[in-house]
Design a protein around this motif. Structure first.
Motif, PDB file in Angstrom:
ATOM      1  N   UNK A  21      -1.743 -27.686  30.961  1.00 28.22           N
ATOM      2  CA  UNK A  21      -2.306 -27.026  29.777  1.00 28.22           C
ATOM      3  C   UNK A  21      -3.292 -25.931  30.195  1.00 28.22           C
ATOM      4  N   UNK A  22      -4.152 -26.248  31.155  1.00 31.36           N
ATOM      5  CA  UNK A  22      -5.123 -25.265  31.637  1.00 31.36           C
ATOM      6  C   UNK A  22      -4.403 -24.081  32.273  1.00 31.36           C
ATOM      7  N   UNK A  23      -3.397 -24.351  33.085  1.00 33.01           N
ATOM      8  CA  UNK A  23      -2.647 -23.274  33.735  1.00 33.01           C
ATOM      9  C   UNK A  23      -1.946 -22.396  32.708  1.00 33.01           C
ATOM     10  N   UNK A  24      -1.389 -23.007  31.669  1.00 31.12           N
ATOM     11  CA  UNK A  24      -0.712 -22.241  30.625  1.00 31.12           C
ATOM     12  C   UNK A  24      -1.705 -21.337  29.891  1.00 31.12           C
ATOM     13  N   UNK A  25      -2.883 -21.874  29.607  1.00 32.53           N
ATOM     14  CA  UNK A  25      -3.907 -21.067  28.942  1.00 32.53           C
ATOM     15  C   UNK A  25      -4.324 -19.897  29.822  1.00 32.53           C
ATOM     16  N   UNK A  26      -4.467 -20.151  31.112  1.00 31.17           N
ATOM     17  CA  UNK A  26      -4.859 -19.083  32.040  1.00 31.17           C
ATOM     18  C   UNK A  26      -3.777 -18.011  32.124  1.00 31.17           C
ATOM     19  N   UNK A  27      -2.522 -18.442  32.197  1.00 29.06           N
ATOM     20  CA  UNK A  27      -1.425 -17.475  32.286  1.00 29.06           C
ATOM     21  C   UNK A  27      -1.354 -16.609  31.030  1.00 29.06           C
ATOM     22  N   UNK A  38      -1.154 -23.434  19.650  1.00 33.09           N
ATOM     23  CA  UNK A  38       0.305 -23.623  19.634  1.00 33.09           C
ATOM     24  C   UNK A  38       1.009 -22.851  20.751  1.00 33.09           C
ATOM     25  N   UNK A  39       0.538 -21.625  21.036  1.00 29.02           N
ATOM     26  CA  UNK A  39       1.155 -20.843  22.112  1.00 29.02           C
ATOM     27  C   UNK A  39       0.910 -21.487  23.463  1.00 29.02           C
ATOM     28  N   UNK A  40      -0.291 -21.998  23.668  1.00 33.05           N
ATOM     29  CA  UNK A  40      -0.603 -22.666  24.929  1.00 33.05           C
ATOM     30  C   UNK A  40       0.260 -23.913  25.081  1.00 33.05           C
ATOM     31  N   UNK A  55      -8.083 -31.324  24.776  1.00 33.96           N
ATOM     32  CA  UNK A  55      -9.118 -30.356  24.440  1.00 33.96           C
ATOM     33  C   UNK A  55      -9.300 -30.344  22.925  1.00 33.96           C
ATOM     34  N   UNK A  56     -10.508 -30.633  22.430  1.00 36.18           N
ATOM     35  CA  UNK A  56     -10.716 -30.766  20.990  1.00 36.18           C
ATOM     36  C   UNK A  56     -10.485 -29.485  20.203  1.00 36.18           C
ATOM     37  N   UNK A  57     -10.640 -28.333  20.877  1.00 32.63           N
ATOM     38  CA  UNK A  57     -10.414 -27.061  20.200  1.00 32.63           C
ATOM     39  C   UNK A  57     -10.110 -26.000  21.253  1.00 32.63           C
ATOM     40  N   UNK A  58      -9.748 -24.809  20.764  1.00 28.14           N
ATOM     41  CA  UNK A  58      -9.373 -23.724  21.664  1.00 28.14           C
ATOM     42  C   UNK A  58     -10.545 -23.286  22.525  1.00 28.14           C
ATOM     43  N   UNK A  59     -11.751 -23.318  21.975  1.00 27.84           N
ATOM     44  CA  UNK A  59     -12.924 -22.908  22.743  1.00 27.84           C
ATOM     45  C   UNK A  59     -13.099 -23.789  23.975  1.00 27.84           C
ATOM     46  N   UNK A  60     -12.966 -25.093  23.818  1.00 28.23           N
ATOM     47  CA  UNK A  60     -13.110 -26.003  24.952  1.00 28.23           C
ATOM     48  C   UNK A  60     -12.052 -25.726  26.018  1.00 28.23           C
ATOM     49  N   UNK A  61     -10.835 -25.435  25.578  1.00 27.44           N
ATOM     50  CA  UNK A  61      -9.760 -25.140  26.526  1.00 27.44           C
ATOM     51  C   UNK A  61     -10.045 -23.839  27.275  1.00 27.44           C
ATOM     52  N   UNK A  62     -10.458 -22.818  26.561  1.00 24.18           N
ATOM     53  CA  UNK A  62     -10.698 -21.523  27.200  1.00 24.18           C
ATOM     54  C   UNK A  62     -11.890 -21.579  28.148  1.00 24.18           C
ATOM     55  N   UNK A  63     -12.864 -22.396  27.819  1.00 20.15           N
ATOM     56  CA  UNK A  63     -14.001 -22.567  28.738  1.00 20.15           C
ATOM     57  C   UNK A  63     -13.511 -23.155  30.066  1.00 20.15           C
ATOM     58  N   UNK A  64     -12.585 -24.085  29.993  1.00 15.09           N
ATOM     59  CA  UNK A  64     -12.071 -24.718  31.208  1.00 15.09           C
ATOM     60  C   UNK A  64     -11.113 -23.811  31.965  1.00 15.09           C
ATOM     61  N   UNK A  65     -10.415 -22.951  31.225  1.00 16.53           N
ATOM     62  CA  UNK A  65      -9.333 -22.177  31.843  1.00 16.53           C
ATOM     63  C   UNK A  65      -9.739 -20.796  32.332  1.00 16.53           C
ATOM     64  N   UNK A 105      -8.020 -13.911  24.864  1.00 17.83           N
ATOM     65  CA  UNK A 105      -8.832 -15.115  25.008  1.00 17.83           C
ATOM     66  C   UNK A 105     -10.259 -14.870  24.541  1.00 17.83           C
ATOM     67  N   UNK A 106     -10.808 -13.714  24.883  1.00 19.16           N
ATOM     68  CA  UNK A 106     -12.182 -13.412  24.473  1.00 19.16           C
ATOM     69  C   UNK A 106     -12.268 -13.284  22.959  1.00 19.16           C
ATOM     70  N   UNK A 107     -11.295 -12.646  22.351  1.00 16.85           N
ATOM     71  CA  UNK A 107     -11.292 -12.531  20.883  1.00 16.85           C
ATOM     72  C   UNK A 107     -11.256 -13.919  20.243  1.00 16.85           C
ATOM     73  N   UNK A 108     -10.480 -14.819  20.828  1.00 16.58           N
ATOM     74  CA  UNK A 108     -10.399 -16.179  20.285  1.00 16.58           C
ATOM     75  C   UNK A 108     -11.747 -16.885  20.397  1.00 16.58           C
TER      76      UNK A 108
END
Length: 206
Positions: A21-27, A38-40, A55-65, A105-108
C-alpha cells in the motif's frame, strides 16, 4: 505454528500488505497526478477497505509514503554563504520544486487538513524548518534586539513559501509551474530583503 511478527507487531503477511500500500501510494505520488485512497488500493491490488484497515485516512498514508524528504539537508547542500536573501530564495525554490514533484499528494494533504482542521498538526510543516535554517545566520547576528523582527519575518515567509501559495499562482493567477516558482522565489527574496534592511543587528545594549 504462529506466524512471525515484525518489530511493528504486524505479521509478515500484514507487513507485506502494508508495504504494498505504501509503495503504491509512493508510485502514484511520483506521477504528480491526483491521488485518492481508491486509486492507491487499486494500484496495490487490495480492497479499499483493506487500505483503510492499515491507514485510517489518506493523510496518514501519505505521511508514511511521501512526506519524508529531508528538504533541510537539500538546502544545507545548496547554500554557500550567509546572505539571508539568497538563502531564503533557495529555500523557496526547494520547497516549491518538492511540491511540484508530488503535486497530487500535496494537494490531497492540504485538502485534508483544511476539511479537518483538527488534523492540521499531523501535516508536515516543512516550510518552517527550511525558513529557520535559511535565516539562522542572520537571526544570530540580530541578537535579542532583533528577535521580534526575525519572528515576524518567519511568519510572513510561511505564507509565501508554501504549497498553498504555489497553487494560488498556478490555479488562480494562471502561471505555468516554472513561472509560479519564479514568482514565489521573487516574493520571498523581496520580503526578506525589506525585513533585513529594517531590522537592527547585533546584541542588545543598554
Amino acid at each position: 505454528m504462529a506466524e512471525r511478527r515484525g518489530p511493528s507487531g504486524l505479521s509478515s503477511q500484514m507487513e507485506r500488505t502494508r508495504s504494498a500500500i505504501v509503495a503504491a501510494a509512493r508510485d502514484l505520488a511520483d506521477t504528480g497526478a491526483e491521488i485518492t485512497m481508491p486509486k492507491v488500493a487499486a494500484e496495490a491490488r487490495v480492497s479499499e477497505a483493506t487500505a483503510y484497515r492499515y491507514f485510517p485516512d489518506l493523510l496518514a498514508l501519505l505521511r508514511a509514503a511521501v512526506m519524508t524528504e529531508d528538504l533541510v539537508a537539500e538546502l544545507r547542500a545548496a547554500t554557500r554563504g550567509d546572505d539571508p536573501v539568497e538563502r531564503v530564495g533557495q529555500a523557496a525554490e526547494i520547497l516549491a520544486r518538492a511540491v511540484l514533484r508530488r503535486q497530487g499528494a500535496v494537494r490531497a494533504v492540504v485538502a485534508s487538513t483544511i476539511a479537518k482542521p483538527s488534523t492540521a498538526q499531523e501535516r508536515p510543516a516543512r516550510r518552517f524548518a527550511l525558513i529557520d535554517h535559511a535565516l539562522a545566520p542572520w537571526a544570530d547576528r540580530c541578537g535579542p534586539a532583533g528577535r521580534a523582527d526575525v519572528a515576524q519575518l518567519v511568519r510572513g515567509l510561511s505564507l509565501v513559501i508554501s504549497a498553498e501559495s504555489l497553487f494560488t499562482l498556478i490555479d488562480l493567477c494562471g502561471l505555468t509551474p516554472d513561472e509560479a516558482v519564479d514568482s514565489l522565489v521573487t516574493t520571498a527574496r523581496a520580503m526578506t530583503a525589506a525585513a533585513v534592511a529594517a531590522a537592527p543587528t547585533g546584541p542588545e545594549t543598554g
